[in-house]
Design an enzyme around this catalytic site. Structure first.
Site, PDB file in Angstrom:
ATOM      1  N   ARG A 130      36.175  30.608  39.458  1.00 49.63           N
ATOM      2  CA  ARG A 130      36.581  31.560  40.492  1.00 49.63           C
ATOM      3  C   ARG A 130      35.881  31.270  41.814  1.00 49.63           C
ATOM      4  NH1 ARG A 130      36.145  37.497  38.000  1.00 49.63           N
ATOM      5  NH2 ARG A 130      35.172  37.797  40.024  1.00 49.63           N
TER       6      ARG A 130
ATOM      7  N   ARG B  49      30.872  30.295  34.517  1.00 46.44           N
ATOM      8  CA  ARG B  49      32.103  30.936  34.033  1.00 46.44           C
ATOM      9  C   ARG B  49      33.360  30.174  34.461  1.00 46.44           C
ATOM     10  NH1 ARG B  49      33.114  37.280  35.065  1.00 46.44           N
ATOM     11  NH2 ARG B  49      33.252  36.778  37.265  1.00 46.44           N
TER      12      ARG B  49
ATOM     13  N   LYS C 162      31.656  42.842  31.002  1.00 45.83           N
ATOM     14  CA  LYS C 162      32.688  43.886  30.900  1.00 45.83           C
ATOM     15  C   LYS C 162      34.012  43.310  30.406  1.00 45.83           C
ATOM     16  CE  LYS C 162      32.540  44.981  35.285  1.00 45.83           C
ATOM     17  NZ  LYS C 162      31.486  44.164  35.857  1.00 45.83           N
TER      18      LYS C 162
ATOM     19  N   ARG D  90      28.021  40.214  45.870  1.00 42.13           N
ATOM     20  CA  ARG D  90      28.592  41.170  44.907  1.00 42.13           C
ATOM     21  C   ARG D  90      27.494  42.043  44.293  1.00 42.13           C
ATOM     22  NH1 ARG D  90      31.397  36.630  41.811  1.00 42.13           N
ATOM     23  NH2 ARG D  90      31.864  38.081  40.141  1.00 42.13           N
TER      24      ARG D  90
ATOM     25  N   ARG E   1      34.589  51.860  40.892  1.00 46.37           N
ATOM     26  CA  ARG E   1      33.434  51.101  41.351  1.00 46.37           C
ATOM     27  C   ARG E   1      32.694  51.830  42.469  1.00 46.37           C
ATOM     28  NH1 ARG E   1      33.514  44.655  41.005  1.00 46.37           N
ATOM     29  NH2 ARG E   1      35.140  44.854  39.477  1.00 46.37           N
TER      30      ARG E   1
HETATM   31  P1  ADP Z   1      33.176  41.037  38.924  1.00 47.59           P
HETATM   32  O1  ADP Z   1      33.002  42.355  38.254  1.00 47.59           O
HETATM   33  O2  ADP Z   1      32.640  39.897  38.111  1.00 47.59           O
HETATM   34  O3  ADP Z   1      32.700  41.020  40.349  1.00 47.59           O
HETATM   35  P2  ADP Z   1      36.081  41.344  39.016  1.00 47.59           P
HETATM   36  O4  ADP Z   1      37.041  40.305  38.607  1.00 47.59           O
HETATM   37  O5  ADP Z   1      36.050  42.628  38.256  1.00 47.59           O
HETATM   38  O6  ADP Z   1      34.684  40.622  39.005  1.00 47.59           O
HETATM   39  O7  ADP Z   1      36.317  41.724  40.559  1.00 47.59           O
HETATM   40  C1  ADP Z   1      36.389  40.720  41.527  1.00 47.59           C
HETATM   41  C2  ADP Z   1      36.503  41.333  42.921  1.00 47.59           C
HETATM   42  O8  ADP Z   1      37.656  42.191  42.999  1.00 47.59           O
HETATM   43  C3  ADP Z   1      35.363  42.213  43.378  1.00 47.59           C
HETATM   44  O9  ADP Z   1      34.268  41.466  43.889  1.00 47.59           O
HETATM   45  C4  ADP Z   1      36.066  43.039  44.460  1.00 47.59           C
HETATM   46  O10 ADP Z   1      36.261  42.270  45.636  1.00 47.59           O
HETATM   47  C5  ADP Z   1      37.431  43.289  43.881  1.00 47.59           C
HETATM   48  N1  ADP Z   1      37.495  44.545  43.111  1.00 47.59           N
HETATM   49  C6  ADP Z   1      37.738  44.656  41.775  1.00 47.59           C
HETATM   50  N2  ADP Z   1      37.716  45.949  41.396  1.00 47.59           N
HETATM   51  C7  ADP Z   1      37.446  46.679  42.504  1.00 47.59           C
HETATM   52  C8  ADP Z   1      37.274  48.059  42.775  1.00 47.59           C
HETATM   53  N3  ADP Z   1      37.392  48.986  41.811  1.00 47.59           N
HETATM   54  N4  ADP Z   1      36.990  48.449  44.050  1.00 47.59           N
HETATM   55  C9  ADP Z   1      36.890  47.561  45.032  1.00 47.59           C
HETATM   56  N5  ADP Z   1      37.027  46.235  44.864  1.00 47.59           N
HETATM   57  C10 ADP Z   1      37.307  45.786  43.617  1.00 47.59           C
END
Ligand code: ADP
Length: 234
Positions: free
Chosen positions: A161, A128, A16, A172, A91
């Protein structure tokens, strides 16, 4: 003219962020990554950051109210006037419902799920690296920085990360299946949804994605004339 609003769904590691950055360059609209914004809140030790830190490190979701507020504030900024790409939001179905109130009747609105299989994305996530300053993403498998460990764009030291480790990644995935998969059902019947295979090389995924958006525009397929929440996102 209405805004171009693109929502990207997909497993962690599906691509994404990589796609959002490329589309941002091509369409000249900003990428809004809730993950990046939350990491920034943590760095700045804000109230939101404090609420998010432990949950993110454990691979859990941050409360809907926190991300809803962050996104609602972000899309009011001037650079979102022509549109924006949402990467990592919504999400949950509750977030999608909340976001539907932010849509305007003349927005051109698309939801794209970048599909990926968990084994494949696990390897991507473990390899990554990211730049904590400009948020550029690298990968020891597919996008190696010119100087090892250093960001090509801004010269900062790259980091791995803390949630890109096996057990947190699995956590996740579990959350994605439980909370984000239902979103596909939520958007599927909207007429604005498309699934794209995330396994080919990034430039090929971009090509498919752009074809979808351009194709829609060429057909003059306009969004619903009233609030899309009521009409098309049943
Ligand atoms: P990825 O999609 O690879 O898990 P992101 O960087 O998009 O990584 O998100 C990392 C973390 O941030 C998620 O595991 C969650 O804890 C939090 N997060 C991000 N976006 C949301 C969301 N829309 N709702 C709830 N938690 C979120």
């Amino acid at each position: 003219m209405g805004r171009t609003v693109l929502i990207l769904l997909g497993y962690p590691g599906a691509g994404k962020g990589t796609q959002a950055k490329e589309i941002m360059r091509r369409l000249n609209i900003p990428q809004i990554s809730t993950g990046d914004m939350l990491r920034e809140e943590i760095q700045r030790k804000t109230t939101y950051g404090k609420q998010a830190e432990e949950l993110m490190a454990a691979g859990k979701f941050v409360p809907d109210a926190v991300v809803d507020a962050i996104v609602a504030g972000r899309i009011q900024r001037a650079d979102c006037r022509r549109g924006f790409i949402l990467d990592g939001y919504p999400r949950t179905v509750a977030q999608a419902e909340h976001f539907s109130h932010e849509l305007k009747s003349d927005d051109r609105f698309w939801v794209i799920e970048i599909s990926a299989d968990p084994d494949h994305v696990m390897a991507r996530l473990i390899g990554r690296l990211m730049c904590p300053k400009c948020m550029e993403i690298y990968n020891v498998l597919s996008r190696v920085p010119k100087t090892p460990g250093v960001c090509d764009k801004c010269g900062s030291a790259l980091v791995h990360r803390p949630d890109d480790v096996m057990d947190k990644i699995q956590e996740r995935f579990v959350h994605y299946r439980a909370k984000t998969d239902p979103l596909v059902e939520y958007y599927k019947n909207s007429g604005r949804f498309r699934q794209i295979d995330g396994r080919p090389p990034a430039h090929e995924v971009t090509r498919q994605l752009m074809n979808f958006i351009d194709g829609e525009e060429m057909e003059g397929d306009m969004p619903p004339t009233t609030n899309p929440r009521k009409e098309s996102i049943a």
